[in-house]
Design an enzyme around this catalytic site. Sequence first.
Site, PDB file in Angstrom:
ATOM      1  N   GLN A  41      68.979 -41.156  -0.400  1.00  0.00           N
ATOM      2  CA  GLN A  41      67.888 -41.847  -1.103  1.00  0.00           C
ATOM      3  C   GLN A  41      66.648 -40.960  -1.181  1.00  0.00           C
ATOM      4  O   GLN A  41      65.988 -40.879  -2.213  1.00  0.00           O
ATOM      5  CB  GLN A  41      67.490 -43.132  -0.362  1.00  0.00           C
ATOM      6  N   HIS A  77      64.630 -58.587 -23.330  1.00  0.00           N
ATOM      7  CA  HIS A  77      65.767 -58.572 -22.405  1.00  0.00           C
ATOM      8  C   HIS A  77      65.559 -57.523 -21.321  1.00  0.00           C
ATOM      9  O   HIS A  77      65.162 -56.401 -21.621  1.00  0.00           O
ATOM     10  CB  HIS A  77      67.040 -58.165 -23.134  1.00  0.00           C
ATOM     11  N   GLU A 121      58.940 -47.678  -6.285  1.00  0.00           N
ATOM     12  CA  GLU A 121      59.007 -48.399  -5.007  1.00  0.00           C
ATOM     13  C   GLU A 121      57.601 -48.682  -4.475  1.00  0.00           C
ATOM     14  O   GLU A 121      57.315 -49.776  -3.977  1.00  0.00           O
ATOM     15  CB  GLU A 121      59.819 -47.599  -3.974  1.00  0.00           C
ATOM     16  N   ASP A 152      60.580 -43.269  -6.134  1.00  0.00           N
ATOM     17  CA  ASP A 152      59.583 -43.504  -5.082  1.00  0.00           C
ATOM     18  C   ASP A 152      58.314 -44.133  -5.646  1.00  0.00           C
ATOM     19  O   ASP A 152      57.733 -45.035  -5.032  1.00  0.00           O
ATOM     20  CB  ASP A 152      59.207 -42.176  -4.401  1.00  0.00           C
ATOM     21  N   PHE A 161      64.803 -49.545  -3.732  1.00  0.00           N
ATOM     22  CA  PHE A 161      65.962 -49.353  -4.594  1.00  0.00           C
ATOM     23  C   PHE A 161      67.018 -48.518  -3.877  1.00  0.00           C
ATOM     24  O   PHE A 161      66.707 -47.741  -2.968  1.00  0.00           O
ATOM     25  CB  PHE A 161      65.542 -48.656  -5.894  1.00  0.00           C
TER      26      PHE A 161
HETATM   27 MN    MN Z   1      64.612 -55.354 -25.589  1.00  0.00          MN
HETATM   28 MN    MN Z   2      65.094 -46.806  -1.820  1.00  0.00          MN
END
Ligand code: MN
Ligand code: MN
Length: 312
Positions: free
Chosen positions: A280, A138, A264, A261, A271
């Site tokens: 950010q 999940h 990213e 970072d 994000f």
């Molecule tokens: Mn899981």
């Molecule tokens: Mn960002």
Amino acid sequence: MPKKLAHRLYLLLLGLLLTAAVTPPGVDSSASITAEPPLATPAPPRPDARLNLALGNPSGATASTRRPNNFLMEKEQYALSYNRQLKIPNWVSWHVDRDDLGDEDRGQFAPDTSLPPGWPQVRPTDYRFSVFRRDRGHMCPSGDRTATREDNDATFLMTNMIPQAPDNNQGPWAKLEIYCRERVRAGNEMYIIAGGDGSLGQITPANIRIPARTWKVIVELPEGDDDLSRIDENTRVIAVDMPNSQGIRNRPWREFLTTTDAIERATGYDFLSNVPRNVQRVLESRVDSGRGERNEGGRPRAPRRRGRRRPR
Ligand code: MN
Ligand code: MN
């Protein structure tokens, strides 16, 4: 009988009676029927459905089938970008607070029939392998959606899964999930985005990509309202990136702390894009301590107010 259904039946009966009353025999009554208010108006989304993407859409996903590998699916319980070619989500994003935590049991894995017509649907059995075993892992955890049967069942759709090495999924990944719920029970709410980096992965016999790594970006806030406006340079952000492989079962999740970072750069996503750029910059370059001292200092708060859950 559920209240909603009773209401609909009532409207239907009313409509039939009115139609019979005003329509002379032999006259086409379709005009008066279509003039009636629609019987089924879509229910307004519950407040939390909008929270799933409140901090941004990391890959600019859209619900357009013309971009099938960055396909936005918004469910009440979580939002995701689906990758039709890799057959896994690029990322899954959700919000969790105490209202989401109840006592529903785990549901059953199921294909996601809400994918566009004609798209292959991953089946629960597609995760069976002969050579190496992978969990149906999940992204939005079952444990974060235990308030209603419907909520928990939604987490078992195969569009919420990626193939996770058992030692990752049942090791540090699971421990971080549990840690997050502890923080929620202690009076915090969280915005979480999770996914895999598929660039180096293997492929299962059913052509499902196995990401080489799994990552998570978690924003933790003390419970409150108007969350986006409360995020500032002091907000806690937990970013982790761990190998999706065996051998890490007993390693603490804190060993995999990194910067947003770095994730990213690895994924190409942005994000927290709804957070002001200067904020950010600070939040995304910091490695969390793993201790949660930023949101300490309160005593456990009283159960809270949103009260949107239907009793079942
Ligand atoms: Mn899981
Ligand atoms: Mn960002």
